[in-house]
Design a protein around this motif. Structure first.
Motif, PDB file in Angstrom:
ATOM      1  N   ARG A  12     -17.782  19.051  -7.864  1.00 24.47           N
ATOM      2  CA  ARG A  12     -16.766  18.073  -8.272  1.00 24.47           C
ATOM      3  C   ARG A  12     -16.587  18.083  -9.786  1.00 24.47           C
ATOM      4  NH1 ARG A  12     -21.184  14.279  -6.977  1.00 24.47           N
ATOM      5  NH2 ARG A  12     -21.673  13.000  -8.776  1.00 24.47           N
ATOM      6  N   PRO A  13     -15.344  18.261 -10.223  1.00 25.25           N
ATOM      7  CA  PRO A  13     -15.099  18.183 -11.656  1.00 25.25           C
ATOM      8  C   PRO A  13     -15.049  16.719 -12.077  1.00 25.25           C
ATOM      9  CG  PRO A  13     -13.064  18.696 -10.488  1.00 25.25           C
ATOM     10  CD  PRO A  13     -14.124  18.520  -9.448  1.00 25.25           C
ATOM     11  N   GLU A  14     -15.945  16.332 -12.932  1.00 26.06           N
ATOM     12  CA  GLU A  14     -15.946  14.942 -13.400  1.00 26.06           C
ATOM     13  C   GLU A  14     -15.652  14.954 -14.883  1.00 26.06           C
ATOM     14  OE1 GLU A  14     -19.311  12.445 -12.716  1.00 26.06           O
ATOM     15  OE2 GLU A  14     -19.108  12.636 -10.545  1.00 26.06           O
ATOM     16  N   LEU A  15     -14.864  14.020 -15.325  1.00 26.93           N
ATOM     17  CA  LEU A  15     -14.612  13.981 -16.760  1.00 26.93           C
ATOM     18  C   LEU A  15     -15.539  12.993 -17.445  1.00 26.93           C
ATOM     19  CD1 LEU A  15     -10.772  14.474 -16.894  1.00 26.93           C
ATOM     20  CD2 LEU A  15     -12.593  16.106 -16.600  1.00 26.93           C
ATOM     21  N   ASN A  16     -16.075  12.068 -16.650  1.00 32.50           N
ATOM     22  CA  ASN A  16     -17.070  11.130 -17.182  1.00 32.50           C
ATOM     23  C   ASN A  16     -18.257  11.117 -16.244  1.00 32.50           C
ATOM     24  OD1 ASN A  16     -15.365   9.597 -19.319  1.00 32.50           O
ATOM     25  ND2 ASN A  16     -14.118   9.666 -17.474  1.00 32.50           N
ATOM     26  N   PRO A  17     -19.058  12.202 -16.222  1.00 28.73           N
ATOM     27  CA  PRO A  17     -20.131  12.249 -15.238  1.00 28.73           C
ATOM     28  C   PRO A  17     -21.042  11.034 -15.347  1.00 28.73           C
ATOM     29  CG  PRO A  17     -20.369  14.017 -16.863  1.00 28.73           C
ATOM     30  CD  PRO A  17     -19.073  13.344 -17.142  1.00 28.73           C
ATOM     31  N   GLU A  18     -21.303  10.427 -14.204  1.00 25.57           N
ATOM     32  CA  GLU A  18     -21.985   9.131 -14.203  1.00 25.57           C
ATOM     33  C   GLU A  18     -23.366   9.167 -14.843  1.00 25.57           C
ATOM     34  OE1 GLU A  18     -23.451   9.312  -9.574  1.00 25.57           O
ATOM     35  OE2 GLU A  18     -21.399   8.801 -10.030  1.00 25.57           O
ATOM     36  N   TYR A  19     -24.068  10.304 -14.723  1.00 28.03           N
ATOM     37  CA  TYR A  19     -25.392  10.364 -15.326  1.00 28.03           C
ATOM     38  C   TYR A  19     -25.297  10.696 -16.810  1.00 28.03           C
ATOM     39  CZ  TYR A  19     -27.170  10.611 -10.594  1.00 28.03           C
ATOM     40  OH  TYR A  19     -27.462  10.353  -9.294  1.00 28.03           O
ATOM     41  N   ALA A  20     -24.450  11.676 -17.135  1.00 31.65           N
ATOM     42  CA  ALA A  20     -24.399  12.173 -18.505  1.00 31.65           C
ATOM     43  C   ALA A  20     -23.949  11.089 -19.465  1.00 31.65           C
ATOM     44  CB  ALA A  20     -23.475  13.379 -18.592  1.00 31.65           C
ATOM     45  N   GLU A  21     -23.042  10.222 -18.988  1.00 33.84           N
ATOM     46  CA  GLU A  21     -22.496   9.208 -19.868  1.00 33.84           C
ATOM     47  C   GLU A  21     -23.574   8.386 -20.542  1.00 33.84           C
ATOM     48  OE1 GLU A  21     -19.443   6.405 -18.701  1.00 33.84           O
ATOM     49  OE2 GLU A  21     -18.249   7.404 -20.204  1.00 33.84           O
ATOM     50  N   LYS A  22     -24.542   7.993 -19.748  1.00 26.84           N
ATOM     51  CA  LYS A  22     -25.587   7.146 -20.284  1.00 26.84           C
ATOM     52  C   LYS A  22     -26.651   7.963 -21.013  1.00 26.84           C
ATOM     53  CE  LYS A  22     -27.519   2.810 -18.872  1.00 26.84           C
ATOM     54  NZ  LYS A  22     -28.121   2.054 -17.791  1.00 26.84           N
ATOM     55  N   THR A  23     -27.102   9.028 -20.354  1.00 26.92           N
ATOM     56  CA  THR A  23     -28.245   9.742 -20.909  1.00 26.92           C
ATOM     57  C   THR A  23     -27.857  10.625 -22.091  1.00 26.92           C
ATOM     58  OG1 THR A  23     -27.975  11.437 -19.226  1.00 26.92           O
ATOM     59  CG2 THR A  23     -29.601   9.745 -18.795  1.00 26.92           C
ATOM     60  N   ALA A  24     -26.649  11.180 -22.056  1.00 28.26           N
ATOM     61  CA  ALA A  24     -26.252  12.055 -23.163  1.00 28.26           C
ATOM     62  C   ALA A  24     -25.483  11.274 -24.225  1.00 28.26           C
ATOM     63  CB  ALA A  24     -25.417  13.218 -22.646  1.00 28.26           C
ATOM     64  N   GLY A  25     -25.334   9.986 -23.996  1.00 26.59           N
ATOM     65  CA  GLY A  25     -24.723   9.144 -25.005  1.00 26.59           C
ATOM     66  C   GLY A  25     -23.215   9.062 -24.938  1.00 26.59           C
ATOM     67  N   GLU A  33     -17.398  19.304 -22.189  1.00 25.06           N
ATOM     68  CA  GLU A  33     -18.675  19.798 -21.686  1.00 25.06           C
ATOM     69  C   GLU A  33     -18.718  19.683 -20.169  1.00 25.06           C
ATOM     70  OE1 GLU A  33     -22.448  18.182 -23.313  1.00 25.06           O
ATOM     71  OE2 GLU A  33     -23.233  18.541 -21.309  1.00 25.06           O
ATOM     72  N   SER A  34     -18.196  18.577 -19.674  1.00 24.24           N
ATOM     73  CA  SER A  34     -18.223  18.342 -18.239  1.00 24.24           C
ATOM     74  C   SER A  34     -17.376  19.371 -17.488  1.00 24.24           C
ATOM     75  CB  SER A  34     -17.720  16.926 -17.977  1.00 24.24           C
ATOM     76  OG  SER A  34     -17.960  16.599 -16.659  1.00 24.24           O
ATOM     77  N   ILE A  35     -16.228  19.698 -18.040  1.00 29.62           N
ATOM     78  CA  ILE A  35     -15.390  20.729 -17.407  1.00 29.62           C
ATOM     79  C   ILE A  35     -16.091  22.082 -17.460  1.00 29.62           C
ATOM     80  CG2 ILE A  35     -13.172  21.955 -17.522  1.00 29.62           C
ATOM     81  CD1 ILE A  35     -11.957  19.302 -18.573  1.00 29.62           C
ATOM     82  N   ASP A  36     -16.766  22.341 -18.575  1.00 28.70           N
ATOM     83  CA  ASP A  36     -17.520  23.590 -18.692  1.00 28.70           C
ATOM     84  C   ASP A  36     -18.596  23.707 -17.609  1.00 28.70           C
ATOM     85  OD1 ASP A  36     -16.071  24.510 -20.788  1.00 28.70           O
ATOM     86  OD2 ASP A  36     -17.521  23.946 -22.350  1.00 28.70           O
ATOM     87  N   LYS A 281     -25.941  19.748 -21.162  1.00 29.16           N
ATOM     88  CA  LYS A 281     -26.502  20.595 -22.227  1.00 29.16           C
ATOM     89  C   LYS A 281     -27.714  19.981 -22.923  1.00 29.16           C
ATOM     90  CE  LYS A 281     -24.072  24.429 -22.451  1.00 29.16           C
ATOM     91  NZ  LYS A 281     -22.630  24.447 -22.476  1.00 29.16           N
ATOM     92  N   LYS A 282     -27.800  18.662 -22.878  1.00 27.86           N
ATOM     93  CA  LYS A 282     -28.919  18.010 -23.555  1.00 27.86           C
ATOM     94  C   LYS A 282     -30.185  18.009 -22.712  1.00 27.86           C
ATOM     95  CE  LYS A 282     -26.767  15.127 -27.005  1.00 27.86           C
ATOM     96  NZ  LYS A 282     -25.344  14.841 -26.732  1.00 27.86           N
ATOM     97  N   GLY A 283     -30.089  18.617 -21.529  1.00 21.42           N
ATOM     98  CA  GLY A 283     -31.244  18.604 -20.643  1.00 21.42           C
ATOM     99  C   GLY A 283     -31.252  17.338 -19.823  1.00 21.42           C
ATOM    100  N   ARG A 284     -32.126  17.301 -18.867  1.00 16.55           N
ATOM    101  CA  ARG A 284     -32.189  16.141 -17.975  1.00 16.55           C
ATOM    102  C   ARG A 284     -33.657  15.775 -17.875  1.00 16.55           C
ATOM    103  NH1 ARG A 284     -30.212  12.170 -16.338  1.00 16.55           N
ATOM    104  NH2 ARG A 284     -29.692  11.674 -14.205  1.00 16.55           N
ATOM    105  N   TRP A 285     -34.005  14.633 -18.402  1.00 20.39           N
ATOM    106  CA  TRP A 285     -35.401  14.252 -18.516  1.00 20.39           C
ATOM    107  C   TRP A 285     -36.193  15.384 -19.178  1.00 20.39           C
ATOM    108  CZ3 TRP A 285     -34.030  12.023 -13.299  1.00 20.39           C
ATOM    109  CH2 TRP A 285     -33.686  10.672 -13.455  1.00 20.39           C
ATOM    110  N   TYR A 289     -31.925  22.370 -20.740  1.00 22.59           N
ATOM    111  CA  TYR A 289     -30.719  22.928 -20.119  1.00 22.59           C
ATOM    112  C   TYR A 289     -30.986  24.295 -19.494  1.00 22.59           C
ATOM    113  CZ  TYR A 289     -26.197  25.064 -19.447  1.00 22.59           C
ATOM    114  OH  TYR A 289     -25.134  25.703 -18.882  1.00 22.59           O
ATOM    115  N   SER A 290     -31.765  25.143 -20.198  1.00 18.47           N
ATOM    116  CA  SER A 290     -31.993  26.504 -19.700  1.00 18.47           C
ATOM    117  C   SER A 290     -32.583  26.483 -18.282  1.00 18.47           C
ATOM    118  CB  SER A 290     -32.918  27.264 -20.652  1.00 18.47           C
ATOM    119  OG  SER A 290     -34.116  26.536 -20.820  1.00 18.47           O
ATOM    120  N   LEU A 291     -33.486  25.536 -18.041  1.00 17.34           N
ATOM    121  CA  LEU A 291     -34.105  25.458 -16.712  1.00 17.34           C
ATOM    122  C   LEU A 291     -33.141  24.868 -15.684  1.00 17.34           C
ATOM    123  CD1 LEU A 291     -36.678  25.990 -15.112  1.00 17.34           C
ATOM    124  CD2 LEU A 291     -37.490  23.715 -15.758  1.00 17.34           C
TER     125      LEU A 291
END
Ligand SMILES: [Zn+2]
Lengths: 596, 77
Positions: A12-25, A33-36, A281-285, A289-291
């Motif tokens: 799903r293409p999200e423009l405001n991903p629900e997790y990234a918004e909070k954790t990535a600021g 980034e989300s489209i990427d 890109k900022k990683g998740r917990w 990102y690479s992993l």
């Protein structure tokens, strides 16, 4: 049909991903980034020869760039373009609806309809056709009915997250309200009464095929955090089920799902659906990102190789719905899931049919540790304006983790169905007999045959074997206890087949007033008085709160009883009793019916 | 001290993780440590990583690869 392992891969293409918004600021750049991330997911799928279902979100329908991207991937790779009811939040949505709510089943029915019309209308405006698939974390029966009435093109929907309820809520520090336990783990056709309940036939067929959000570990998710153990590579990282950059567990999980085909007419299934926030890109917990990227790439390669070897069939959601209707329709599903994570030899038998969903634990002698009475086809309206604003779980009668099973702290009883065996004043429970089982299909029924277990009852040793029968289309479970051998010839053991139950959707007790307990021709109205009534024949509990009548019976002339609980043990127990000696069997039946 | 922020990664509290709670920790610049706002865990990055490794104790088959057949799963050699 033979040996068909089907994959639904959803992006799903999200423009405001629900997790990234909070954790990535949040902020600028997040949209690009989300489209990427969406493009990366699509590329990895296509490079491995897999087609996807692109579930457009409301926000993505305002981006001509994403709409063109979807059209082009549809043309080039045959990806299906569907419409998700996830990913609602965006400037346009917020301005129009003036709320931060984003879960479709939580809106008032009026708003749900308005939003569905808005989202579907916008989709049509962008693509010039109606979508054939949709979904959310949960899609309630009223929303499905409305979608079917207005947009009959929809054939398939993501309709629940398996066992995401109190456990997921707890894991998220009691802040993630996906309270939706109690559904099937694999695709089903939902009944018009309740999404969790598989339809019996055309009369209650909701006209969609429902698929679960992810395919989850049937042991790990029953006790642990549901989100950590599924076909979602980043959730496996979230569960810390990896070392360095290796996560063989993910592939064991996929392979065990493939193995389900053996017990379900050759059919097996996987659903993978990773939202873009999980690849940010900022990683998740603690995972960089690479992993995150590597794990997604490895998963795509694994599925891609299975496809190349002719062991996997990738389908769009709508294509799958047609296949499912042709090949599975209202069939039950069963599996004996083995532990692949904790190194125990535990196995759980899972069964789902239009009458019930249940789980039996071989590590507890085949005790029933979960029972959802689908037979009562409970109608539960949800969302703002009802008494179930968030909570949409299908109630249990037995849930050994939420409402104690065999083990309680010094007092009271917990929910479980098992048996006790006694001789000469010594009694033991089958729950303490760890064993294994073999599952097979014969004559239109599933037969779960357990390895014999031994009871040491004072001077007597008795070998007992349990076999469970689940007949297709039946609302009963037949239990057979065979006394294979007794160390003292002519000794008879007393077998008490019992079910301790209550009702609910969470760990907390519910009022038991109104429940009727019936043994033979005697009736008890539940008053927390700790009473027991014995009779001959059938014992029954009528639980009006979940519109369910549950009963147990053995052969004519067998003794039965009902036991009322008390305030510190808000349960009831049904039981049937028989004395049996070497070579004898005790057959009994558990039956579920709707009570109005 | 000034208010705490996030560290370079969103480390979760290892103590809470072991009781199935995912809770982000915050970073105390003065003490150079992560701390949990729910339980009393606090520790350096090195300590967090070490405790995360400890949290894996229950996953005894985590690095095994299985094949599935009629009799169940068999470890791949
Ligand atoms: Zn903590």
């Amino acid at each position: 049909m033979k040996d068909t392992f089907i994959l639904n891969l959803v992006h799903r293409p999200e423009l405001n991903p629900e997790y990234a918004e909070k954790t990535a600021g949040g902020g600028k750049g997040l949209e690009d980034e989300s489209i990427d991330i969406f493009k990366l997911q699509q590329r990895l799928a296509h490079e491995n020869g897999l087609k996807t279902t692109i579930q457009m979100t409301y926000s993505s329908l305002f981006s001509q760039y994403v709409v063109d991207l979807a059209k082009s991937d549809h043309q080039k790779y045959g990806d299906e373009i569907g419409l998700s009811l996830l990913g609602l939040p965006c400037r346009q949505f917020n301005e129009k609806y003036r709320t931060k709510d984003f879960c479709i089943w939580m809106f008032s029915l009026e708003d749900r309809k308005r939003i569905i019309d808005d989202v579907f209308g916008k989709f049509f405006e962008c693509f010039g056709f109606w979508p054939e698939s949709t979904g959310s974390y949960y899609l309630d029966a009223q929303s499905i009915a409305y979608i079917e009435e207005r947009y009959p093109s929809v054939k398939c929907a993501v309709a629940t997250c398996w066992e995401e309820g109190p456990k997921a809520y707890h894991t998220c520090n009691n802040s993630w309200y996906t309270l939706m336990d109690g559904g099937p783990w694999n695709p089903w056709i939902p009944s018009t009464c309740n999404t969790h309940v598989p339809a019996k036939g055309p009369e209650d067929d909701s006209h969609i095929v429902a698929i679960p959000h992810l395919s989850r570990d049937l042991i790990a998710c029953f006790d642990g955090n549901g989100s950590n153990f599924g076909t979602h590579p980043q959730n496996v990282l979230r569960g810390m089920v990896y070392e360095g950059d290796q996560y063989p567990y993910l592939f064991n999980l996929i392979d065990q799902y493939r193995h389900m085909g053996k017990y379900n007419g050759g059919y097996s299934y996987n659903m993978m659906f990773v939202g873009p926030g999980w690849l940010n890109k900022k990683g998740r917990w603690e995972a960089p990102y690479s992993l995150l990227e590597k794990s997604y790439s490895d998963a795509m390669a694994y599925y891609g190789n299975l496809k190349k070897e002719g062991k996997l069939c990738d389908m769009g959601m709508s294509e799958f719905a047609s296949w499912f209707r042709e090949n599975r329709l209202y069939s039950s599903e069963a599996f004996l899931w083995k532990d692949i994570l904790y190194g125990s030899e535990k196995s759980h038998f899972w069964y789902s049919s239009p009458s019930m969903r249940c789980c039996l634990d071989m590590n507890q002698g085949g005790a029933m540790i979960d029972l959802r009475p689908y037979e009562s086809k409970l109608v539960r309206e949800c969302g703002i304006g009802t008494s179930h604003v968030q909570e949409v779980s299908y109630p249990f009668l037995i849930q050994a983790n939420y409402r104690a099973g065999y083990f309680t702290h010094y007092a009271g009883e917990g929910t479980v169905k098992s048996c006790t065996v006694s001789y000469g004043g010594v009694k033991a429970d089958m729950c303490l007999c760890r064993t294994k089982a073999v599952l097979r299909s014969e004559d239109g029924q599933r037969v779960l045959e357990l390895d014999p277990v031994q009871f040491k009852l004072g001077e007597l040793v008795a070998d007992i074997q349990s076999v469970f029968y689940f007949r297709e289309g039946s609302n009963e479970v037949k239990t057979v206890r065979k006394v294979l051998r007794t160390s003292i010839p002519d000794a008879k053991v007393c077998i008490t087949e019992y079910m301790t139950a209550c009702y609910g959707t969470t760990e907390y007790p519910e009022p038991m007033d109104g429940i009727k307990l019936i043994a033979g021709d005697k009736t008890l109205d539940y008053q927390y008085k700790c009473r027991t009534v014995r009779a001959v024949g059938c014992c029954t509990a009528v639980v009006p709160q979940v519109e369910c009548k549950v009963s147990m019976h053995a052969s004519e002339g067998d003794e039965c009883f009902v036991k009322e609980g008390y305030a510190f043990s808000p349960m009831f127990t049904l039981g049937v009793v028989r004395n049996a000696g070497q070579g004898e069997v005790f057959e009994s039946w558990l039956k579920l019916e709707k009570a109005n | 001290m000034a208010q705490a922020g996030k560290g370079k990664l969103n480390y979760r509290c290892p103590s809470c993780f072991m009781r199935d709670i995912d809770i982000d920790m915050f970073y105390d610049e003065d003490k150079k440590e992560y701390y949990c706002i729910r339980c009393c865990y606090h520790g350096s990055e090195e300590d967090v990583l070490q405790k995360n490794q400890m949290a894996r104790f229950r996953y005894k088959s985590m690095l095994k690869r299985f094949d599935f057949d009629d009799d169940g799963q068999k470890e791949r050699k």
